[in-house]
Design a protein around this motif. Structure first.
Motif, PDB file in Angstrom:
ATOM      1  N   GLY A   1       9.573  -4.422  -7.115  1.00  0.00           N
ATOM      2  CA  GLY A   1       9.082  -3.654  -5.979  1.00  0.00           C
ATOM      3  C   GLY A   1       7.623  -3.325  -6.254  1.00  0.00           C
ATOM      4  N   CYS A   2       6.730  -3.573  -5.290  1.00  0.00           N
ATOM      5  CA  CYS A   2       5.289  -3.440  -5.508  1.00  0.00           C
ATOM      6  C   CYS A   2       4.957  -2.082  -6.144  1.00  0.00           C
ATOM      7  CB  CYS A   2       4.538  -3.601  -4.189  1.00  0.00           C
ATOM      8  SG  CYS A   2       2.761  -3.429  -4.381  1.00  0.00           S
ATOM      9  N   VAL A   3       4.261  -2.149  -7.297  1.00  0.00           N
ATOM     10  CA  VAL A   3       3.948  -0.915  -8.020  1.00  0.00           C
ATOM     11  C   VAL A   3       2.754  -0.187  -7.399  1.00  0.00           C
ATOM     12  CG1 VAL A   3       4.929  -1.525 -10.261  1.00  0.00           C
ATOM     13  CG2 VAL A   3       2.635  -2.315  -9.696  1.00  0.00           C
ATOM     14  N   PHE A   4       2.103  -0.839  -6.428  1.00  0.00           N
ATOM     15  CA  PHE A   4       0.929  -0.215  -5.805  1.00  0.00           C
ATOM     16  C   PHE A   4       1.294   0.571  -4.554  1.00  0.00           C
ATOM     17  CE2 PHE A   4      -0.658  -3.850  -8.184  1.00  0.00           C
ATOM     18  CZ  PHE A   4      -1.621  -3.237  -8.981  1.00  0.00           C
ATOM     19  N   CYS A   5       2.253   0.036  -3.771  1.00  0.00           N
ATOM     20  CA  CYS A   5       2.580   0.696  -2.504  1.00  0.00           C
ATOM     21  C   CYS A   5       4.032   1.176  -2.488  1.00  0.00           C
ATOM     22  CB  CYS A   5       2.338  -0.262  -1.340  1.00  0.00           C
ATOM     23  SG  CYS A   5       3.418  -1.709  -1.392  1.00  0.00           S
ATOM     24  N   ALA A   6       4.718   1.081  -3.637  1.00  0.00           N
ATOM     25  CA  ALA A   6       6.127   1.486  -3.731  1.00  0.00           C
ATOM     26  C   ALA A   6       6.979   0.780  -2.676  1.00  0.00           C
ATOM     27  CB  ALA A   6       6.255   3.012  -3.614  1.00  0.00           C
TER      28      ALA A   6
ATOM     29  N   LYS B   1       6.139  -0.380   0.305  1.00  0.00           N
ATOM     30  CA  LYS B   1       5.802  -0.215   1.722  1.00  0.00           C
ATOM     31  C   LYS B   1       5.054  -1.423   2.289  1.00  0.00           C
ATOM     32  CE  LYS B   1       5.386   4.838   1.579  1.00  0.00           C
ATOM     33  NZ  LYS B   1       5.013   5.007   0.147  1.00  0.00           N
ATOM     34  N   GLY B   2       4.388  -2.143   1.401  1.00  0.00           N
ATOM     35  CA  GLY B   2       3.596  -3.287   1.874  1.00  0.00           C
ATOM     36  C   GLY B   2       2.118  -2.997   1.789  1.00  0.00           C
ATOM     37  N   CYS B   3       1.388  -3.817   1.015  1.00  0.00           N
ATOM     38  CA  CYS B   3      -0.060  -3.610   0.876  1.00  0.00           C
ATOM     39  C   CYS B   3      -0.733  -4.960   0.646  1.00  0.00           C
ATOM     40  CB  CYS B   3      -0.349  -2.641  -0.269  1.00  0.00           C
ATOM     41  SG  CYS B   3       0.036  -3.311  -1.899  1.00  0.00           S
ATOM     42  N   ARG B   4      -2.045  -4.931   0.381  1.00  0.00           N
ATOM     43  CA  ARG B   4      -2.813  -6.160   0.216  1.00  0.00           C
ATOM     44  C   ARG B   4      -2.323  -6.943  -1.010  1.00  0.00           C
ATOM     45  NH1 ARG B   4      -7.225  -7.371  -2.480  1.00  0.00           N
ATOM     46  NH2 ARG B   4      -7.356  -5.269  -3.323  1.00  0.00           N
ATOM     47  N   ILE B   5      -2.045  -6.201  -2.102  1.00  0.00           N
ATOM     48  CA  ILE B   5      -1.663  -6.858  -3.348  1.00  0.00           C
ATOM     49  C   ILE B   5      -0.350  -7.630  -3.182  1.00  0.00           C
ATOM     50  CG2 ILE B   5      -1.201  -6.503  -5.819  1.00  0.00           C
ATOM     51  CD1 ILE B   5      -3.857  -5.284  -5.399  1.00  0.00           C
ATOM     52  N   CYS B   6       0.621  -7.010  -2.500  1.00  0.00           N
ATOM     53  CA  CYS B   6       1.921  -7.683  -2.340  1.00  0.00           C
ATOM     54  C   CYS B   6       1.963  -8.463  -1.033  1.00  0.00           C
ATOM     55  CB  CYS B   6       3.059  -6.672  -2.413  1.00  0.00           C
ATOM     56  SG  CYS B   6       2.963  -5.370  -1.174  1.00  0.00           S
ATOM     57  N   LYS B   7       0.825  -8.620  -0.404  1.00  0.00           N
ATOM     58  CA  LYS B   7       0.684  -9.351   0.872  1.00  0.00           C
ATOM     59  C   LYS B   7       1.656  -8.821   1.916  1.00  0.00           C
ATOM     60  CE  LYS B   7      -1.003 -13.592  -1.328  1.00  0.00           C
ATOM     61  NZ  LYS B   7      -0.494 -13.565  -2.711  1.00  0.00           N
TER      62      LYS B   7
HETATM   63 ZN   LIG Z   1       2.289  -3.451  -2.242  1.00  0.00          ZN
END
Ligand SMILES: [Zn+2]
Length: 359
Positions: free
Chosen positions: A280-285, A287-293
């Motif tokens: 699970g994206c460690v940057f946005c928990a 939710k969806g962000c640039r790093i996890c596209k």
């Molecule tokens: Zn993310």
């Protein structure tokens, strides 16, 4: 002018000339030299005394007194000048050695481990704590350990997907075989299992193998040399559940937070079934962000159950034993943990980057 008057006049001019030069002396050594010049055995005063012998005897005591008075005056003047020069020298030394306590200190900078090395150490330590033994293998491998034993026979398309650096053939006696820079740390799996069996052991066997690997590739996310950590365990009744448990514990420990993971079916020649592992994206928990596209998930490694052919290639009974294995990219995990956007930063040796990342 009588002889005695001439001597008196000589003494007077000698004295005034001497006092003047004493006052001009700039150093203690200069004064010392003047003391010798005037009062020494061969000094100016002695010269004057030579003239006394020419005087009639009754006049000699008179001029003697004058000579003594001059001597005393010169000696006193010398002492006085010496004392004041000493005071001056001391003041100058204090001034010269004055310490400005408001200046910033000279700090010494200490070196630090490269962020990739830090990551390798951290990851290896986590697996060590879970009971995995640390193993290493050679970076120049033969095709057997790098491909064949890992269920990648010569005609296998996966062989072409590994952009391999081949090195000049090593000739040992009559035999020579193609050698290469290992394209993954999986050959250590083969070597560790072989050694383990040669030493007469039976599984369980759990190993973590950190190290450098090489592929002809260079861009934002690929470097011709990078690092992997290979982890595997062979025992009776090892299942995907064990794999998932180990992965979840490792990833949560490494990222210092509870991370969710998901396994996606995939294909690797050396594992069956195989799965790619996302966290699970460690940057946005998630939710969806640039790093996890925008997906909320980030792919971090490949894993699976060790293919029976791999176990057989080293002589482990694939009916009785099973195992899981996975290989993770060290740079990728360090980039995710520290928020580093470009893999090449690790290898450009910019000290500003290394200082910021060193700890
Ligand atoms: Zn993310």
């Amino acid at each position: 002018m009588s002889e005695i008057d001439s001597l008196k006049a000589q003494l007077e001019s000698l004295q005034s000339e001497a006092l003047e030069s004493f006052a001009l002396a700039a150093s203690l050594s200069e004064l010392q030299q003047l003391r010798v010049n005037y009062l020494g055995k061969k000094g100016a005063l002695t010269e004057v005394l030579k003239g006394v012998g020419k005087l009639p005897p009754q006049e000699r005591p008179v001029i003697g007194q004058h000579v003594n008075a001059t001597k005393t005056a010169l000696a006193a003047a010398l002492d006085g000048c010496e004392a004041s020069l000493a005071v001056k020298a001391k003041a100058e030394r204090i001034e010269a050695e004055r310490i400005d306590v408001t200046l910033p200190g000279r700090s010494s900078t200490s070196g630090a481990l490269h962020p990739v090395q830090q990551g390798l150490d951290e990851m290896t330590a986590i697996f060590s704590q879970m009971g995995f033994a640390v193993a290493e293998g050679p970076e120049i491998e033969n095709e057997f350990h790098n491909f064949d034993a890992l269920n990648i026979p010569p005609e296998h398309p996966a062989r072409a997907m590994h952009d391999t650096f081949f090195v000049k053939e090593f000739a040992e006696g009559e035999q020579s075989e193609p050698m290469l820079l290992r394209t993954h740390t999986s050959p250590v799996q083969i070597r560790a299992m072989k050694r383990f069996l040669e030493e007469g052991h039976e599984p369980p066997l759990a190993v973590v193998a950190p190290g450098r690997v090489y592929r002809c590739d260079y861009d934002v996310t690929h470097s011709p040399m990078f690092h992997q950590v290979e982890v595997f365990k062979v025992d009776r009744d090892v299942s995907m559940a064990h794999l998932k448990g180990v992965l979840k514990h490792f990833l949560s420990t490494y990222f210092e937070k509870e991370v969710s993971i998901r396994l996606r079916p995939h294909y690797f020649p050396f594992t069956e079934p195989s799965a790619e592992v996302d966290i699970g994206c460690v940057f946005c928990a998630g939710k969806g962000c640039r790093i996890c596209k925008g997906s909320g998930w980030i792919e971090v490694l490949g894993s699976g159950m060790i293919h029976p052919n791999v176990l057989r290639s080293v002589g482990i009974d694939a009916e009785a034993f099973s195992g899981f294995a996975f290989g993770l990219g060290v740079e990728r995990l360090v980039m995710l943990k520290k928020g580093i956007p470009d893999l090449r930063l690790f290898f450009e040796n910019d000290v500003r980057f290394l200082r910021r990342m060193g700890s």
